[in-house]
Scaffold this motif. Structure first.
Motif, PDB file in Angstrom:
ATOM      1  N   PRO A  70      38.531  44.035  47.129  1.00 54.24           N
ATOM      2  CA  PRO A  70      38.226  42.852  47.947  1.00 54.24           C
ATOM      3  C   PRO A  70      39.482  42.097  48.360  1.00 54.24           C
ATOM      4  N   GLY A  71      39.546  41.739  49.654  1.00 58.52           N
ATOM      5  CA  GLY A  71      40.671  40.973  50.171  1.00 58.52           C
ATOM      6  C   GLY A  71      41.901  41.792  50.500  1.00 58.52           C
ATOM      7  N   GLN A  72      41.823  43.129  50.330  1.00 59.79           N
ATOM      8  CA  GLN A  72      42.984  43.994  50.591  1.00 59.79           C
ATOM      9  C   GLN A  72      42.855  44.656  51.965  1.00 59.79           C
ATOM     10  N   ARG A  73      43.953  45.205  52.467  1.00 58.28           N
ATOM     11  CA  ARG A  73      43.945  45.919  53.746  1.00 58.28           C
ATOM     12  C   ARG A  73      44.781  47.170  53.630  1.00 58.28           C
ATOM     13  N   LEU A  74      44.621  48.054  54.603  1.00 60.58           N
ATOM     14  CA  LEU A  74      45.352  49.326  54.587  1.00 60.58           C
ATOM     15  C   LEU A  74      46.755  49.147  55.159  1.00 60.58           C
ATOM     16  N   LEU A  75      47.515  48.248  54.554  1.00 53.90           N
ATOM     17  CA  LEU A  75      48.875  48.002  55.005  1.00 53.90           C
ATOM     18  C   LEU A  75      49.608  47.214  53.929  1.00 53.90           C
ATOM     19  N   GLY A  76      50.867  47.603  53.702  1.00 54.27           N
ATOM     20  CA  GLY A  76      51.678  46.893  52.728  1.00 54.27           C
ATOM     21  C   GLY A  76      51.243  47.179  51.299  1.00 54.27           C
ATOM     22  N   ASN A  77      51.540  46.253  50.406  1.00 56.63           N
ATOM     23  CA  ASN A  77      51.123  46.392  49.012  1.00 56.63           C
ATOM     24  C   ASN A  77      49.638  46.078  48.908  1.00 56.63           C
ATOM     25  N   THR A  78      48.875  47.021  48.422  1.00 55.98           N
ATOM     26  CA  THR A  78      47.429  46.871  48.401  1.00 55.98           C
ATOM     27  C   THR A  78      46.852  47.457  47.118  1.00 55.98           C
ATOM     28  N   GLN A  79      45.545  47.400  46.978  1.00 54.42           N
ATOM     29  CA  GLN A  79      44.863  47.902  45.794  1.00 54.42           C
ATOM     30  C   GLN A  79      43.667  48.750  46.229  1.00 54.42           C
ATOM     31  N   ILE A  80      43.538  49.931  45.620  1.00 57.52           N
ATOM     32  CA  ILE A  80      42.402  50.811  45.878  1.00 57.52           C
ATOM     33  C   ILE A  80      41.439  50.691  44.701  1.00 57.52           C
ATOM     34  N   ARG A  81      40.190  50.361  44.994  1.00 61.25           N
ATOM     35  CA  ARG A  81      39.183  50.241  43.944  1.00 61.25           C
ATOM     36  C   ARG A  81      38.488  51.599  43.761  1.00 61.25           C
ATOM     37  N   ILE A  82      38.579  52.132  42.548  1.00 56.38           N
ATOM     38  CA  ILE A  82      37.899  53.383  42.201  1.00 56.38           C
ATOM     39  C   ILE A  82      36.764  53.029  41.256  1.00 56.38           C
ATOM     40  N   ARG A  83      35.543  53.450  41.620  1.00 58.37           N
ATOM     41  CA  ARG A  83      34.378  53.102  40.809  1.00 58.37           C
ATOM     42  C   ARG A  83      33.560  54.358  40.507  1.00 58.37           C
ATOM     43  N   CYS A  84      33.198  54.516  39.257  1.00 56.63           N
ATOM     44  CA  CYS A  84      32.342  55.634  38.877  1.00 56.63           C
ATOM     45  C   CYS A  84      30.903  55.286  39.256  1.00 56.63           C
ATOM     46  N   VAL A  85      30.263  56.166  40.002  1.00 53.76           N
ATOM     47  CA  VAL A  85      28.883  55.912  40.435  1.00 53.76           C
ATOM     48  C   VAL A  85      27.908  56.919  39.822  1.00 53.76           C
ATOM     49  N   GLU A  86      28.423  57.844  39.028  1.00 58.01           N
ATOM     50  CA  GLU A  86      27.526  58.804  38.369  1.00 58.01           C
ATOM     51  C   GLU A  86      28.199  59.355  37.115  1.00 58.01           C
ATOM     52  N   GLY A  87      27.603  59.103  35.960  1.00 57.88           N
ATOM     53  CA  GLY A  87      28.102  59.672  34.712  1.00 57.88           C
ATOM     54  C   GLY A  87      28.741  58.676  33.777  1.00 57.88           C
ATOM     55  N   ALA A  88      29.169  57.532  34.293  1.00 61.69           N
ATOM     56  CA  ALA A  88      29.792  56.507  33.445  1.00 61.69           C
ATOM     57  C   ALA A  88      29.746  55.174  34.183  1.00 61.69           C
ATOM     58  N   ASP A  89      30.211  54.136  33.528  1.00 60.84           N
ATOM     59  CA  ASP A  89      30.178  52.796  34.117  1.00 60.84           C
ATOM     60  C   ASP A  89      31.558  52.159  33.996  1.00 60.84           C
ATOM     61  N   TRP A  90      32.419  52.414  34.981  1.00 60.26           N
ATOM     62  CA  TRP A  90      33.742  51.809  34.971  1.00 60.26           C
ATOM     63  C   TRP A  90      34.272  51.681  36.398  1.00 60.26           C
ATOM     64  N   SER A  91      35.238  50.818  36.571  1.00 59.86           N
ATOM     65  CA  SER A  91      35.951  50.686  37.848  1.00 59.86           C
ATOM     66  C   SER A  91      37.371  50.239  37.544  1.00 59.86           C
ATOM     67  N   VAL A  92      38.304  50.722  38.338  1.00 60.99           N
ATOM     68  CA  VAL A  92      39.712  50.363  38.157  1.00 60.99           C
ATOM     69  C   VAL A  92      40.349  50.143  39.523  1.00 60.99           C
ATOM     70  N   ASN A  93      41.419  49.355  39.533  1.00 58.50           N
ATOM     71  CA  ASN A  93      42.210  49.164  40.742  1.00 58.50           C
ATOM     72  C   ASN A  93      43.507  49.946  40.617  1.00 58.50           C
ATOM     73  N   LEU A  94      43.835  50.667  41.667  1.00 56.29           N
ATOM     74  CA  LEU A  94      45.049  51.477  41.683  1.00 56.29           C
ATOM     75  C   LEU A  94      45.998  50.912  42.737  1.00 56.29           C
ATOM     76  N   PRO A  95      47.237  50.549  42.373  1.00 53.54           N
ATOM     77  CA  PRO A  95      48.165  49.981  43.357  1.00 53.54           C
ATOM     78  C   PRO A  95      48.623  51.037  44.362  1.00 53.54           C
ATOM     79  N   ALA A  96      48.866  50.584  45.580  1.00 53.50           N
ATOM     80  CA  ALA A  96      49.337  51.482  46.636  1.00 53.50           C
ATOM     81  C   ALA A  96      50.248  50.713  47.576  1.00 53.50           C
ATOM     82  N   ARG A  97      51.110  51.442  48.253  1.00 51.03           N
ATOM     83  CA  ARG A  97      51.989  50.871  49.270  1.00 51.03           C
ATOM     84  C   ARG A  97      51.805  51.687  50.537  1.00 51.03           C
ATOM     85  N   ILE A  98      51.365  51.022  51.609  1.00 45.21           N
ATOM     86  CA  ILE A  98      51.110  51.709  52.877  1.00 45.21           C
ATOM     87  C   ILE A  98      52.039  51.127  53.936  1.00 45.21           C
ATOM     88  N   GLY A  99      52.816  51.964  54.549  1.00 42.76           N
ATOM     89  CA  GLY A  99      53.721  51.537  55.605  1.00 42.76           C
ATOM     90  C   GLY A  99      53.308  52.119  56.941  1.00 42.76           C
TER      91      GLY A  99
END
Length: 226
Positions: A70-99
């Protein structure tokens, strides 16, 4: 007994595989692939995906969902949210840099407020859009012919909020009006009551203090449609 032992061993092996934690590096690679898919129409983009903490152990997951946090965009320093939707219950944010490599325009020399930009006033530069103001001018046609609303230092990037359309009519100026009534054009003259750029509304006083409102043209004339 062999007929019973083999299926049992296979079942135990499958359960062990399902119980194994997620491979953090595999998740990172999946996230990178997802980001590149989103940027398929931006071939000049670059992607660098960060790594999850090596101490993080995520339960096995059969299906993952990838989104921008939430609140991120596909540019610059951003965060990718990875969420398990089958088999477990977890979510994590992965840092990324898009130029994204772009051409943008800067002032070729110090320019004062009120200056109307000409072709010699703008200079082309290349840079990463992630490091530039969000409203940076990327097309010379956005700048040339526009009036500066503020002074600009040499080498400073032009931003959309710095610019306004050059005035084609000044307050107090005598202007020609074309009044369209029922498909017939009637010409007249009057005095502009306000300054206006092309396409803006201008009020014009005619003889006898009659006031009409019309649209300013690039040549300084005014079109009036009652």
């Amino acid at each position: 007994m062999k007929h019973f032992i083999t299926p049992l061993l296979l079942s135990l092996a499958c359960n062990a595989a399902l119980a194994a934690p997620m491979d953090n590096e595999a998740l990172r690679q999946e996230a990178e692939s997802w980001v590149k898919q989103q940027l398929a129409n931006s071939p000049s983009s670059t992607v660098k995906i960060g790594r999850l903490d090596s101490r993080l152990r995520l339960d096995a997951c059969a299906l993952r969902d990838f989104q921008l946090a939430p609140g991120q965009r596909l540019l610059g320093n951003t965060q990718i949210r990875i969420r398990c939707v089958e088999g477990a219950d977890w979510s994590v944010n992965l840092p990324a840099r898009i130029g994204q490599e772009v051409s943008y325009y800067v002032a070729a020399r110090p320019l004062p407020a009120g200056h109307v930009l000409g072709a010699g006033d703008v200079q082309l530069r290349r840079g990463d859009l992630a490091d530039l103001p969000g409203s940076v001018v990327l097309d010379t046609q956005q700048a040339v012919g526009q009036t500066l609303g503020m002074a600009v230092a040499s080498g400073a990037p032009f931003r959309a909020e710095m610019l306004r359309a050059a005035s084609v009519i000044r307050q107090g100026q005598r202007v020609k009006l074309t009044i369209r009534v029922g498909g017939i054009d009637v010409s007249n003259e009057g005095t502009a009551l306000n300054t206006a750029s092309e396409g803006q509304v201008v009020r014009v006083r005619l003889g006898g203090n009659q006031i009409l409102q019309g649209t300013a043209n690039a040549d300084g004339s005014v079109d009036v449609t009652p």
